[in-house]
Enzyme design. Structure first.
Site, PDB file in Angstrom:
ATOM      1  N   LYS A 111       2.767  10.711   8.495  1.00  0.00           N
ATOM      2  CA  LYS A 111       4.058  10.063   8.181  1.00  0.00           C
ATOM      3  C   LYS A 111       4.018   9.392   6.817  1.00  0.00           C
ATOM      4  O   LYS A 111       4.894   9.624   5.982  1.00  0.00           O
ATOM      5  CB  LYS A 111       4.393   9.024   9.254  1.00  0.00           C
ATOM      6  CG  LYS A 111       5.453   8.015   8.838  1.00  0.00           C
ATOM      7  CD  LYS A 111       5.761   7.039   9.936  1.00  0.00           C
ATOM      8  CE  LYS A 111       5.391   5.620   9.788  1.00  0.00           C
ATOM      9  NZ  LYS A 111       5.742   4.771   8.697  1.00  0.00           N
ATOM     10  N   ASN A 112       3.011   8.570   6.593  1.00  0.00           N
ATOM     11  CA  ASN A 112       3.031   7.759   5.374  1.00  0.00           C
ATOM     12  C   ASN A 112       2.700   8.557   4.111  1.00  0.00           C
ATOM     13  O   ASN A 112       2.951   8.081   3.005  1.00  0.00           O
ATOM     14  CB  ASN A 112       2.139   6.522   5.533  1.00  0.00           C
ATOM     15  CG  ASN A 112       2.767   5.517   6.496  1.00  0.00           C
ATOM     16  OD1 ASN A 112       3.961   5.584   6.781  1.00  0.00           O
ATOM     17  ND2 ASN A 112       1.961   4.611   7.018  1.00  0.00           N
ATOM     18  N   ARG A 152      11.099   1.667   5.346  1.00  0.00           N
ATOM     19  CA  ARG A 152      10.358   1.051   4.259  1.00  0.00           C
ATOM     20  C   ARG A 152      10.258   1.983   3.046  1.00  0.00           C
ATOM     21  O   ARG A 152      10.423   1.596   1.903  1.00  0.00           O
ATOM     22  CB  ARG A 152       8.960   0.743   4.803  1.00  0.00           C
ATOM     23  CG  ARG A 152       8.118  -0.079   3.918  1.00  0.00           C
ATOM     24  CD  ARG A 152       8.386  -1.537   4.135  1.00  0.00           C
ATOM     25  NE  ARG A 152       7.881  -2.312   3.037  1.00  0.00           N
ATOM     26  CZ  ARG A 152       8.507  -3.351   2.531  1.00  0.00           C
ATOM     27  NH1 ARG A 152       9.651  -3.740   3.031  1.00  0.00           N
ATOM     28  NH2 ARG A 152       7.985  -4.014   1.545  1.00  0.00           N
ATOM     29  N   CYS A 211       9.476  -1.940   9.631  1.00  0.00           N
ATOM     30  CA  CYS A 211       9.066  -2.751  10.785  1.00  0.00           C
ATOM     31  C   CYS A 211       9.006  -4.241  10.444  1.00  0.00           C
ATOM     32  O   CYS A 211       8.539  -4.619   9.370  1.00  0.00           O
ATOM     33  CB  CYS A 211       7.696  -2.297  11.278  1.00  0.00           C
ATOM     34  SG  CYS A 211       7.742  -0.710  12.096  1.00  0.00           S
ATOM     35  N   ARG A 214       6.593  -8.830   3.576  1.00  0.00           N
ATOM     36  CA  ARG A 214       6.620  -7.534   2.893  1.00  0.00           C
ATOM     37  C   ARG A 214       7.360  -7.545   1.544  1.00  0.00           C
ATOM     38  O   ARG A 214       8.365  -6.832   1.363  1.00  0.00           O
ATOM     39  CB  ARG A 214       7.167  -6.430   3.814  1.00  0.00           C
ATOM     40  CG  ARG A 214       6.488  -6.418   5.156  1.00  0.00           C
ATOM     41  CD  ARG A 214       6.880  -5.232   6.004  1.00  0.00           C
ATOM     42  NE  ARG A 214       6.150  -4.022   5.652  1.00  0.00           N
ATOM     43  CZ  ARG A 214       6.317  -2.865   6.263  1.00  0.00           C
ATOM     44  NH1 ARG A 214       7.184  -2.727   7.213  1.00  0.00           N
ATOM     45  NH2 ARG A 214       5.613  -1.817   5.887  1.00  0.00           N
ATOM     46  N   ILE A 224       8.072  -6.819  -2.568  1.00  0.00           N
ATOM     47  CA  ILE A 224       7.803  -5.643  -3.414  1.00  0.00           C
ATOM     48  C   ILE A 224       7.552  -6.086  -4.860  1.00  0.00           C
ATOM     49  O   ILE A 224       7.792  -5.342  -5.800  1.00  0.00           O
ATOM     50  CB  ILE A 224       8.912  -4.565  -3.322  1.00  0.00           C
ATOM     51  CG1 ILE A 224      10.276  -5.125  -3.729  1.00  0.00           C
ATOM     52  CG2 ILE A 224       8.982  -3.939  -1.958  1.00  0.00           C
ATOM     53  CD1 ILE A 224      11.273  -4.023  -4.077  1.00  0.00           C
ATOM     54  N   GLN A 284       4.861  -6.374  -6.507  1.00  0.00           N
ATOM     55  CA  GLN A 284       3.880  -5.579  -7.263  1.00  0.00           C
ATOM     56  C   GLN A 284       4.482  -4.260  -7.767  1.00  0.00           C
ATOM     57  O   GLN A 284       4.089  -3.750  -8.816  1.00  0.00           O
ATOM     58  CB  GLN A 284       2.628  -5.291  -6.419  1.00  0.00           C
ATOM     59  CG  GLN A 284       1.872  -6.555  -6.017  1.00  0.00           C
ATOM     60  CD  GLN A 284       1.461  -7.388  -7.216  1.00  0.00           C
ATOM     61  OE1 GLN A 284       0.786  -6.911  -8.123  1.00  0.00           O
ATOM     62  NE2 GLN A 284       1.888  -8.647  -7.234  1.00  0.00           N
ATOM     63  N   ASP A 325      -2.418  -0.528  10.867  1.00  0.00           N
ATOM     64  CA  ASP A 325      -1.512   0.244  11.720  1.00  0.00           C
ATOM     65  C   ASP A 325      -2.124   0.558  13.091  1.00  0.00           C
ATOM     66  O   ASP A 325      -1.410   1.002  13.995  1.00  0.00           O
ATOM     67  CB  ASP A 325      -1.102   1.558  11.030  1.00  0.00           C
ATOM     68  CG  ASP A 325      -0.257   1.306   9.793  1.00  0.00           C
ATOM     69  OD1 ASP A 325       0.224   0.171   9.628  1.00  0.00           O
ATOM     70  OD2 ASP A 325      -0.100   2.241   8.982  1.00  0.00           O
ATOM     71  N   ARG A 375      10.421   6.674  15.223  1.00  0.00           N
ATOM     72  CA  ARG A 375      10.369   6.666  13.757  1.00  0.00           C
ATOM     73  C   ARG A 375       9.055   7.233  13.244  1.00  0.00           C
ATOM     74  O   ARG A 375       8.977   7.692  12.098  1.00  0.00           O
ATOM     75  CB  ARG A 375      10.508   5.223  13.236  1.00  0.00           C
ATOM     76  CG  ARG A 375      11.931   4.692  13.254  1.00  0.00           C
ATOM     77  CD  ARG A 375      12.016   3.400  12.467  1.00  0.00           C
ATOM     78  NE  ARG A 375      11.129   3.454  11.338  1.00  0.00           N
ATOM     79  CZ  ARG A 375      10.281   2.474  10.998  1.00  0.00           C
ATOM     80  NH1 ARG A 375      10.233   1.365  11.673  1.00  0.00           N
ATOM     81  NH2 ARG A 375       9.487   2.614   9.957  1.00  0.00           N
TER      82      ARG A 375
HETATM   83  N1  EPU Z   1       2.312  -6.769  -0.756  1.00  0.00           N
HETATM   84  C1  EPU Z   1       2.703  -7.707  -1.680  1.00  0.00           C
HETATM   85  N2  EPU Z   1       3.492  -7.318  -2.737  1.00  0.00           N
HETATM   86  C2  EPU Z   1       3.881  -6.031  -2.900  1.00  0.00           C
HETATM   87  C3  EPU Z   1       3.471  -5.069  -1.961  1.00  0.00           C
HETATM   88  C4  EPU Z   1       2.687  -5.467  -0.900  1.00  0.00           C
HETATM   89  O1  EPU Z   1       2.359  -8.886  -1.553  1.00  0.00           O
HETATM   90  O2  EPU Z   1       4.588  -5.755  -3.872  1.00  0.00           O
HETATM   91  C5  EPU Z   1       1.457  -7.162   0.371  1.00  0.00           C
HETATM   92  C6  EPU Z   1       2.118  -6.916   1.716  1.00  0.00           C
HETATM   93  O3  EPU Z   1       2.942  -8.006   2.097  1.00  0.00           O
HETATM   94  C7  EPU Z   1       0.935  -6.734   2.622  1.00  0.00           C
HETATM   95  C8  EPU Z   1      -0.086  -6.037   1.720  1.00  0.00           C
HETATM   96  O4  EPU Z   1       0.320  -6.303   0.384  1.00  0.00           O
HETATM   97  O5  EPU Z   1       0.412  -7.983   3.012  1.00  0.00           O
HETATM   98  C9  EPU Z   1      -0.201  -4.556   1.919  1.00  0.00           C
HETATM   99  O6  EPU Z   1       1.085  -3.955   1.861  1.00  0.00           O
HETATM  100  P1  EPU Z   1       1.329  -2.458   1.378  1.00  0.00           P
HETATM  101  O7  EPU Z   1       2.181  -2.480   0.174  1.00  0.00           O
HETATM  102  O8  EPU Z   1       0.026  -1.729   1.323  1.00  0.00           O
HETATM  103  O9  EPU Z   1       2.190  -1.884   2.563  1.00  0.00           O
HETATM  104  P2  EPU Z   1       3.385  -0.879   2.462  1.00  0.00           P
HETATM  105  O10 EPU Z   1       3.171   0.089   1.357  1.00  0.00           O
HETATM  106  O11 EPU Z   1       4.677  -1.599   2.518  1.00  0.00           O
HETATM  107  C10 EPU Z   1       2.287   0.958   3.933  1.00  0.00           C
HETATM  108  C11 EPU Z   1       2.651   1.656   5.200  1.00  0.00           C
HETATM  109  C12 EPU Z   1       2.494   0.714   6.375  1.00  0.00           C
HETATM  110  C13 EPU Z   1       1.075   0.203   6.416  1.00  0.00           C
HETATM  111  C14 EPU Z   1       0.691  -0.426   5.076  1.00  0.00           C
HETATM  112  C15 EPU Z   1      -0.761  -0.854   4.983  1.00  0.00           C
HETATM  113  C16 EPU Z   1       4.307   3.202   4.433  1.00  0.00           C
HETATM  114  C17 EPU Z   1       5.722   3.610   4.413  1.00  0.00           C
HETATM  115  N3  EPU Z   1       4.015   2.104   5.112  1.00  0.00           N
HETATM  116  O12 EPU Z   1       3.208  -0.125   3.823  1.00  0.00           O
HETATM  117  O13 EPU Z   1       2.745   1.497   7.522  1.00  0.00           O
HETATM  118  O14 EPU Z   1       0.945  -0.756   7.430  1.00  0.00           O
HETATM  119  O15 EPU Z   1       0.935   0.501   4.005  1.00  0.00           O
HETATM  120  O16 EPU Z   1      -1.606   0.221   5.193  1.00  0.00           O
HETATM  121  O17 EPU Z   1       3.453   3.869   3.865  1.00  0.00           O
HETATM  122  C18 EPU Z   1       3.343   1.897   9.742  1.00  0.00           C
HETATM  123  O18 EPU Z   1       3.147   3.108   9.507  1.00  0.00           O
HETATM  124  O19 EPU Z   1       3.516   1.437  10.907  1.00  0.00           O
HETATM  125  C19 EPU Z   1       3.348   0.965   8.625  1.00  0.00           C
HETATM  126  C20 EPU Z   1       3.854  -0.272   8.714  1.00  0.00           C
END
Ligand code: EPU
Length: 418
Positions: free
Chosen positions: A22-23, A93, A117, A122, A124, A126, A305, A397
Site C-alpha cells: 500500500k505505502n 494521507r 488515520c 502528523r 508536514i 519537513q 504499523d 483502506r
Molecule cells: N513528521 C514530522 N514532520 C513531517 C513529517 C513527519 O514531524 O513533516 C513526524 C511524524 O509526526 C511522525 C514521524 O515524523 O512522528 C514519522 O512520520 P512519517 O512522515 O514517516 O509518516 P508518514 O509518511 O505520514 C508513512 C505511512 C504510515 C506509517 C509511517 C511510518 C504512508 C501513506 N503512510 O506515514 O502508514 O505509519 O510512514 O512508517 O506511507 C499505515 O499504513 O497504517 C500508516 C499510518
C-alpha cells in the site's frame, strides 16, 4: 453498516498470498504523473480503498487511467489542472504526494491538507521545508497547500526527523530540478527504495535510496515505464502475527523476507518458529508465547504499523510486555477495545504495559484506525466466543479482502451488512 463477525479460538493453517505494498503504491501512482511522455503500467497494486481514492484524484487531474485486476495504467501526458480540489484528497494521507509530483513537472500545485488515520499530530513541516529549499513558495490557506516556483534548483536538505512522507515527496519534487539535490537523514523504508526505483525506470537519476543520504541529479523529463510494486511488508507482518497469536502453520507467499526481519526476530524471541524461503516465510506457532519488549522505530527498526497487531498478540503472551510507540503519540486507541475483551493493559504516555492473560473473550469492538482494525481482527480470531468489529471501512483502506484471506486459512470470519 458493514461489520466483521468472528468466532474465535481456532488455529490457522495454509497459504496466503501477500499483495503489493500500500505505502509504495500510494506514492508510485502520484509519481507517475511526472512523466510528460508515454504511459506507465504499474503491477502488483493492491485492491484497497486508498488506491481507489488515488485513481479518482489522477482522473480529476486529467490522467487517463485504466485498471486491470492488480495493475494500473496511467497516461499523464495531458494533465488539465494542478489544483487537486476533490474530496478524496482529504480521505487519505498519501494525497500529499501530488504536491511533490505536480511541483516537479508544472512548478505549481494546490492540494488540501491530507487526512489519514487519527494516530497523532502528523505535521508536514519537513515536506514544506524541502519544497522551500528547492525554491518553491509555499502558502497554506483555506486548508490547502499552494506551491509555486519559477524554477527548482537542487540543494542540500537535512530532515529534522526521519520521515517516509517527506523523503519521498521531496525526492519527487527534485527529480527535474536543476543540478543536484542531496537529502540527508532520509527514511530508509523499502517503499522509499521502491519509489526511487520507479522514478529511475522513468529516467530519473536517483542514487542512495535505502541509505540515509539520497542524491538526486535533475533530468530534463521522465517517460512512462512498466513497473511492479514490492510486496506489502505490513500485510505480511499482520498475517505472521495472526499466526503466532492463533497458533498453527502458515506459508506467507510473495514477500521479501529481508523486509520482515524485525518482525521475524520479535516473533522468534516470543517462541514462534519462522523459516525464510526465497520469496516466502513459513510461520509456526504452538502453545503460549512469551511476553516481549518492543520499541517502534524507523526502518530497519520495528514498524509502528505493526505495533497495534503486536500488542494484541502480547495480551495473551505469558508475562509482561512493554511496548514503546516512539513514532506516533496517539497510536494506542485500540487499547480500550482490547480491554473490552479482557486484556490487561496500562498506557502511560507512549508506553503500554501489557500483562498477559490466558485468553481474550469475544465482544463488540471498533476499528478506530487502519492498523487498530487489524489488531481487532486478530483479537477476534484468538478470543473465545463471538467478536463483532465495527468501523471496518478503516481496514478496507489498507487490507485487500482481509476476511476471505483469513477464511481460507480456516478462520470463522464473515462480513455482514446491516
Ligand atoms: N513528521 C514530522 N514532520 C513531517 C513529517 C513527519 O514531524 O513533516 C513526524 C511524524 O509526526 C511522525 C514521524 O515524523 O512522528 C514519522 O512520520 P512519517 O512522515 O514517516 O509518516 P508518514 O509518511 O505520514 C508513512 C505511512 C504510515 C506509517 C509511517 C511510518 C504512508 C501513506 N503512510 O506515514 O502508514 O505509519 O510512514 O512508517 O506511507 C499505515 O499504513 O497504517 C500508516 C499510518
Amino acid at each position: 453498516m458493514e461489520k466483521l463477525v468472528i468466532n474465535g479460538g481456532k488455529s490457522i493453517f495454509g497459504k496466503v498470498n501477500i499483495n503489493g505494498a500500500k505505502n509504495a503504491a500510494v506514492a508510485i501512482l502520484p509519481a507517475a504523473i511526472i512523466a510528460s511522455k508515454g504511459t506507465s503500467t504499474v503491477d502488483n497494486i493492491p485492491n484497497i480503498e486508498d488506491i481507489n481514492c488515488i485513481e479518482k484524484i489522477l482522473k480529476y487531474l486529467g490522467c487517463k487511467v485504466e485498471k486491470a485486476s492488480n495493475s494500473i495504467t496511467i497516461d499523464s501526458t495531458e494533465i488539465t489542472t494542478t489544483n487537486a480540489d476533490i474530496e478524496e484528497v482529504r480521505k487519505m494521507r498519501a494525497s500529499y504526494y501530488f504536491l511533490g509530483a505536480l511541483l516537479a513537472r508544472f512548478k505549481k500545485a494546490r492540494v488540501e491538507l491530507p487526512g489519514g488515520c487519527p494516530i497523532g499530530v502528523r505535521p508536514i513541516d519537513q515536506h514544506i521545508k524541502g519544497f522551500e529549499a528547492l525554491g518553491a513558495k509555499v502558502v497554506i490557506e483555506h486548508g490547502a497547500v499552494n506551491l509555486t516556483a519559477d524554477e527548482l534548483i537542487g540543494t542540500s536538505i537535512y530532515f529534522d526527523v526521519v520521515s517516509v512522507g517527506a523523503t519521498i515527496n521531496v525526492m519527487l519534487a527534485a527529480t527535474l530540478a536543476k543540478g543536484v539535490t542531496v537529502l540527508e537523514n532520509s527514511a530508509k523504508e523499502p517503499h522509499v527504495v521502491d519509489v526511487a526505483n520507479f522514478l529511475n525506470s522513468m529516467g530519473a537519476n536517483i542514487k542512495g535510496a535505502g541509505t540515509d543520504t539520497i542524491k538526486i541529479t535533475g533530468v530534463e523529463e521522465l517517460t512512462g515505464c512498466n513497473y511492479s510494486a514490492i510486496p506489502d511488508q505490513i500485510e505480511a507482518g499482520t498475517f505472521m502475527i495472526a499466526t503466532a497469536a492463533c497458533g498453527g502453520e502458515v506459508i506467507i507467499n510473495n514477500v521479501i523476507p529481508k523486509h520482515l526481519e524485525s518482525i521475524s526476530a520479535k516473533l522468534i524471541e516470543m517462541g514462534a518458529e519462522v523459516i525464510e524461503h526465497d520469496d516466502a516465510v513459513t510461520i509456526k506457532s504452538k502453545g503460549r508465547l512469551k511476553g516481549v519488549n518492543i520499541k517502534t522505530l524507523p526502518y530497519p527498526g520495528f514498524p509502528t504499523d505493526l505495533q497495534q497487531p503486536m500488542s494484541t498478540l502480547s495480551t495473551i503472551a505469558e508475562g509482561r510486555s512493554i511496548i514503546n510507540e516512539s513514532i506516533y503519540e496517539s497510536r494506542f486507541k485500540h487499547v480500550d477495545e482490547l480491554k473490552k475483551m479482557g486484556a490487561t493493559i496500562k498506557v502511560e504516555g507512549r508506553i503500554a504495559i501489557i500483562d498477559g492473560v490466558e485468553t481474550l473473550t469475544g465482544a463488540q469492538v471498533r476499528a478506530t484506525d487502519l492498523r487498530a482494525g487489524a489488531a481487532m481482527v486478530i483479537a477476534g480470531l484468538i478470543a473465545n466466543g463471538t467478536t463483532i468489529v465495527e468501523g471496518i471501512e478503516h481496514i478496507d483502506r489498507g487490507y485487500p479482502n482481509i476476511e476471505n484471506k483469513f477464511k481460507a486459512l480456516g478462520a470463522d470470519i464473515k462480513r455482514i451488512y446491516e
